[in-house]
Design an enzyme around this catalytic site. Structure first.
Site, PDB file in Angstrom:
ATOM      1  N   SER A  14       0.868  -1.212   0.099  1.00  0.00           N
ATOM      2  CA  SER A  14       0.131   0.108  -0.062  1.00  0.00           C
ATOM      3  C   SER A  14       0.921   1.221   0.096  1.00  0.00           C
ATOM      4  CB  SER A  14      -0.909  -0.031   1.376  1.00  0.00           C
ATOM      5  OG  SER A  14      -0.136   0.192   2.239  1.00  0.00           O
ATOM      6  N   SER A  15       0.254   2.688  -0.021  1.00  0.00           N
ATOM      7  CA  SER A  15       1.052   3.679  -0.143  1.00  0.00           C
ATOM      8  C   SER A  15       2.105   3.843  -1.221  1.00  0.00           C
ATOM      9  CB  SER A  15       1.767   4.013   1.220  1.00  0.00           C
ATOM     10  OG  SER A  15       0.999   3.957   2.411  1.00  0.00           O
ATOM     11  N   VAL A  16       1.476   3.151  -2.299  1.00  0.00           N
ATOM     12  CA  VAL A  16       2.735   3.049  -3.571  1.00  0.00           C
ATOM     13  C   VAL A  16       2.469   4.387  -4.501  1.00  0.00           C
ATOM     14  CG1 VAL A  16       1.120   1.690  -5.052  1.00  0.00           C
ATOM     15  CG2 VAL A  16       3.509   1.383  -5.145  1.00  0.00           C
ATOM     16  N   LYS A 189      13.563  -6.120  -8.448  1.00  0.00           N
ATOM     17  CA  LYS A 189      12.761  -7.260  -8.631  1.00  0.00           C
ATOM     18  C   LYS A 189      11.435  -7.171  -9.122  1.00  0.00           C
ATOM     19  CE  LYS A 189      15.154 -10.551  -7.283  1.00  0.00           C
ATOM     20  NZ  LYS A 189      16.096 -11.222  -8.274  1.00  0.00           N
ATOM     21  N   THR A 193       5.330  -8.190  -8.439  1.00  0.00           N
ATOM     22  CA  THR A 193       4.642  -7.502  -9.353  1.00  0.00           C
ATOM     23  C   THR A 193       3.821  -8.583 -10.017  1.00  0.00           C
ATOM     24  OG1 THR A 193       5.802  -5.503  -9.753  1.00  0.00           O
ATOM     25  CG2 THR A 193       4.310  -6.259 -11.497  1.00  0.00           C
ATOM     26  N   GLN A 194       4.585  -9.521 -10.381  1.00  0.00           N
ATOM     27  CA  GLN A 194       4.015 -10.745 -11.254  1.00  0.00           C
ATOM     28  C   GLN A 194       3.034 -11.476 -10.435  1.00  0.00           C
ATOM     29  OE1 GLN A 194       6.982 -13.584 -12.844  1.00  0.00           O
ATOM     30  NE2 GLN A 194       8.462 -11.978 -13.002  1.00  0.00           N
ATOM     31  N   CYS A 383      -8.494  25.822  13.179  1.00  0.00           N
ATOM     32  CA  CYS A 383      -9.495  25.057  13.937  1.00  0.00           C
ATOM     33  C   CYS A 383      -9.041  24.986  15.625  1.00  0.00           C
ATOM     34  CB  CYS A 383      -9.887  23.703  13.378  1.00  0.00           C
ATOM     35  SG  CYS A 383     -11.485  23.214  13.759  1.00  0.00           S
ATOM     36  N   LEU A 384      -8.375  23.872  16.099  1.00  0.00           N
ATOM     37  CA  LEU A 384      -8.110  23.854  17.197  1.00  0.00           C
ATOM     38  C   LEU A 384      -6.997  24.972  17.496  1.00  0.00           C
ATOM     39  CD1 LEU A 384      -8.200  22.249  20.008  1.00  0.00           C
ATOM     40  CD2 LEU A 384      -6.384  20.718  19.035  1.00  0.00           C
ATOM     41  N   HIS A 509     -10.821  25.046   8.228  1.00  0.00           N
ATOM     42  CA  HIS A 509      -9.563  24.513   7.784  1.00  0.00           C
ATOM     43  C   HIS A 509      -9.298  25.061   6.277  1.00  0.00           C
ATOM     44  CE1 HIS A 509      -9.174  21.438  10.919  1.00  0.00           C
ATOM     45  NE2 HIS A 509     -10.458  21.551  10.924  1.00  0.00           N
ATOM     46  N   GLU A 511      -6.666  24.876   4.933  1.00  0.00           N
ATOM     47  CA  GLU A 511      -5.645  24.157   3.837  1.00  0.00           C
ATOM     48  C   GLU A 511      -6.364  23.140   2.894  1.00  0.00           C
ATOM     49  OE1 GLU A 511      -6.438  23.773   7.300  1.00  0.00           O
ATOM     50  OE2 GLU A 511      -6.512  21.638   7.889  1.00  0.00           O
TER      51      GLU A 511
HETATM   52  N1  GLN Z   1     -11.652  19.517  18.710  1.00  0.00           N
HETATM   53  C1  GLN Z   1     -12.121  20.980  18.196  1.00  0.00           C
HETATM   54  C2  GLN Z   1     -13.719  20.843  17.919  1.00  0.00           C
HETATM   55  O1  GLN Z   1     -14.228  19.831  17.582  1.00  0.00           O
HETATM   56  C3  GLN Z   1     -11.166  21.241  17.071  1.00  0.00           C
HETATM   57  C4  GLN Z   1     -11.523  20.417  15.907  1.00  0.00           C
HETATM   58  C5  GLN Z   1     -10.481  20.722  14.665  1.00  0.00           C
HETATM   59  O2  GLN Z   1      -9.583  20.831  14.760  1.00  0.00           O
HETATM   60  N2  GLN Z   1     -10.871  20.063  13.490  1.00  0.00           N
HETATM   61  O3  GLN Z   1     -14.172  22.008  17.661  1.00  0.00           O
END
Ligand code: GLN
Length: 536
Positions: A14-16, A189, A193-194, A383-384, A509, A511
């Site tokens: 996995s993680s290939v 090798k 894979t085979q 978030c947190l 979030h 990100e």
């Molecule tokens: N634990 C926190 C909450 O539920 C922050 C959640 C998080 O960082 N995604 O609000």
């Protein structure tokens, strides 16, 4: 046009890099003018990864509609730059839950419910939803796990059936495998894979294309050997050495002609030639020597960097936009409580506290926020990371002793972060948080406003707790700015410190919406401030 399917399976380990390869190929097809959709099938029995520990599963990637999904969906969105929805990821757990619910309703009255056809039918129904919902011409479908796993068998059987239903000419099986190297001799090798292809064929599936991943260059003769033993055409064994720059993968695939190969095998004609120039520039920019900035990432799953996949990528995107390299110093927040790991924080040009759950290491995160505030080090809280910034502020600026989030101290005298009202009656853990896209209004003349340069945004959320409005006035009086709130003004979405170069944190979030060519404003702001600090 009939929908064409590209089925990705994984062999040997996995993680290939199956997800990255599938995403990169998706980009090459999109670049040729096709409407591409993606779907990941996860063989585990959890209904979604939302209830799994990041140690087990890595990051939980959240979509606009609030679906909590596999981190590969992040690769898909970052490469293809599309917005996925709930149908793009399903698990064995969902398939069984749905089938059993139907059985209880009496939908199968009299029937014996079996893996074939009931489970496989439900799998095929869910696969069908993708093209229906998106109108995609090409569906890229990735089966999680490794061929040979007990769990993935019903998925593979469903694909085998589907191939006959939609027509063989409309399907391609792409098998991504790993070629190990024997250390003593340096010999690559092909036997595993085979064996993995043999396992696939025992279920009735012959791969059309084999992508042979390795840490070294794979010689042509080796590809020919794989073609011979695995019954694949010679031009259809693609060697893929591990790329040092993630975003180079589409360029490598394109150089080896994989985009055209796929079209030829699916009998499709490209509408246009792919323009890979922006990606070439991106990779060249990544490779260019640049000054670096150090970011201390203070989290609790730092041993497994996959747990912060999107955060790491977003930092890279933002660094590129600022023409610097980012060096991430991974700090275990629990270490900070034991006087360890501080050297990394102290040498950093910026501190980032990402999302998280549960009380382990929480005091360390609060200490990190305090350190960034007191020493005017650029800080981004996700978030947190926003919640701990507020707890530190309450404790050490407002002198509210023992202020806390009620997640960590139920009886705290000062719950500056508290359970959201609509969360109070919820008892189930799975899929019950405040999830997905919500709008936010940005207050003018703030660092946040300067970063975003727009006044209305929508961002992805995943939390149960929120800033407690009872404390808003007091916080504001002492220099905390509520720079982003929900349109009704009720929910705090972004906070920042007035008297600080860049201490910004969001309840959502950011990100998840950062893309290599569209870095996220809050991350760009952080790296810009870090760069200014490093230059000083
Ligand atoms: N634990 C926190 C909450 O539920 C922050 C959640 C998080 O960082 N995604 O609000």
């Amino acid at each position: 046009m009939t929908t064409k399917y590209l089925f990705f399976t994984g062999g040997v380990v996995s993680s290939v890099g199956k997800g990255v390869t599938a995403a990169a190929l998706g980009l090459l097809l999109k670049e040729r003018g096709f409407k591409v959709a993606v779907q990941k099938l996860d063989p585990y029995i959890n209904v979604d990864p939302g209830t799994m520990s990041p140690y087990q599963h890595g990051e939980v990637y959240v979509l606009d509609d609030g679906a909590e999904t596999d981190l590969d969906l992040g690769h898909y969105e970052r490469f293809i730059d599309n917005r996925l929805t709930r149908v793009s990821n399903f698990t064995t757990g969902q398939v069984y839950a749905e089938t059993i619910a139907k059985e209880r309703r009496g939908d199968y009255l009299g029937g014996t419910i079996q893996v074939i056809p009931h489970i496989t039918n439900e799998i095929k129904r869910r696969i069908g939803l993708v093209s229906k919902e998106t109108g995609a011409e090409i569906v890229i479908l990735e089966v999680g796990g490794t061929v040979g796993d007990i769990e993935s068998q019903p998925f593979l059987e469903a694909l085998r059936q589907l191939r006959n239903e939609v027509g063989r000419e409309n399907c391609l099986f792409v098998h991504v495998t790993w070629l190990p190297t024997i250390g003593a001799t340096g010999e690559i090798k092909t036997k595993p894979t085979q064996h993995s292809v043999a396992a696939l064929r025992s279920i009735g599936i012959s791969p059309n294309i084999i992508i042979a991943r390795a840490d070294q260059d794979v010689e042509k003769s080796l590809c020919e050997k794989i073609a011979l033993f695995c019954d694949v055409e010679r031009d259809s064994v693609i060697p893929m050495k591990t790329a040092d720059v993630l975003y180079e993968v589409p360029l490598l695939l394109e150089k080896m002609g994989v985009g055209d190969l796929v079209l030829r095998k699916l009998n499709l004609k490209a509408e246009r030639q792919p323009n890979m120039q922006p990606w070439e520039k991106l990779v060249a920019d990544v490779r260019k020597p640049k000054p670096s900035v150090k970011v201390a990432l203070v989290g609790k799953y730092v041993e497994l960097q996959d747990a912060y996949m999107s955060v790491r990528e977003a930092l890279k995107h933002a660094a590129l936009a600022n023409d610097v390299e980012v060096e991430i110093g991974w700090v275990h927040s629990a270490d900070l409580e034991k006087e360890k790991g501080w050297d990394v924080v102290k040498q950093a040009d910026a501190v980032l506290v990402p999302g998280g759950f549960g009380s382990r290491g929480i005091e360390g995160k609060i200490l990190a926020a305090r350190y960034a505030r007191e020493n005017k080090i650029p800080y981004l809280g996700l978030c947190l990371g926003m919640q701990v910034m507020c707890v530190d502020f309450a404790r050490n600026v407002l002198d509210l002793e023992e202020a806390n989030s009620s997640e960590f101290d139920r009886g705290t005298k000062h719950p500056v972060i508290d359970l959201m009202i609509d969360q109070r009656s919820i008892t189930d853990m799975g899929g019950t948080m405040r999830l997905g896209l919500y709008p936010c209004m940005i207050q003018p003349n703030t660092k946040t406003a300067r970063a975003y340069a727009v006044s209305n945004i929508e961002e992805r959320h995943r939390h149960r707790f929120e800033f407690n409005n009872a404390y808003r006035a007091e916080f504001e009086k002492h220099g905390m700015v509520f720079s982003g709130v929900s349109p009704d003004g009720r929910l705090v979405e972004i906070v920042e410190l007035a008297d600080h170069p860049y201490m910004v944190a969001s309840q959502f979030h950011p990100e998840f919406l950062s893309r290599p060519m569209k870095p996220h404003p809050l991350f760009v702001g952080l790296i810009k401030a870090a760069k200014e600090r490093a230059e000083k």
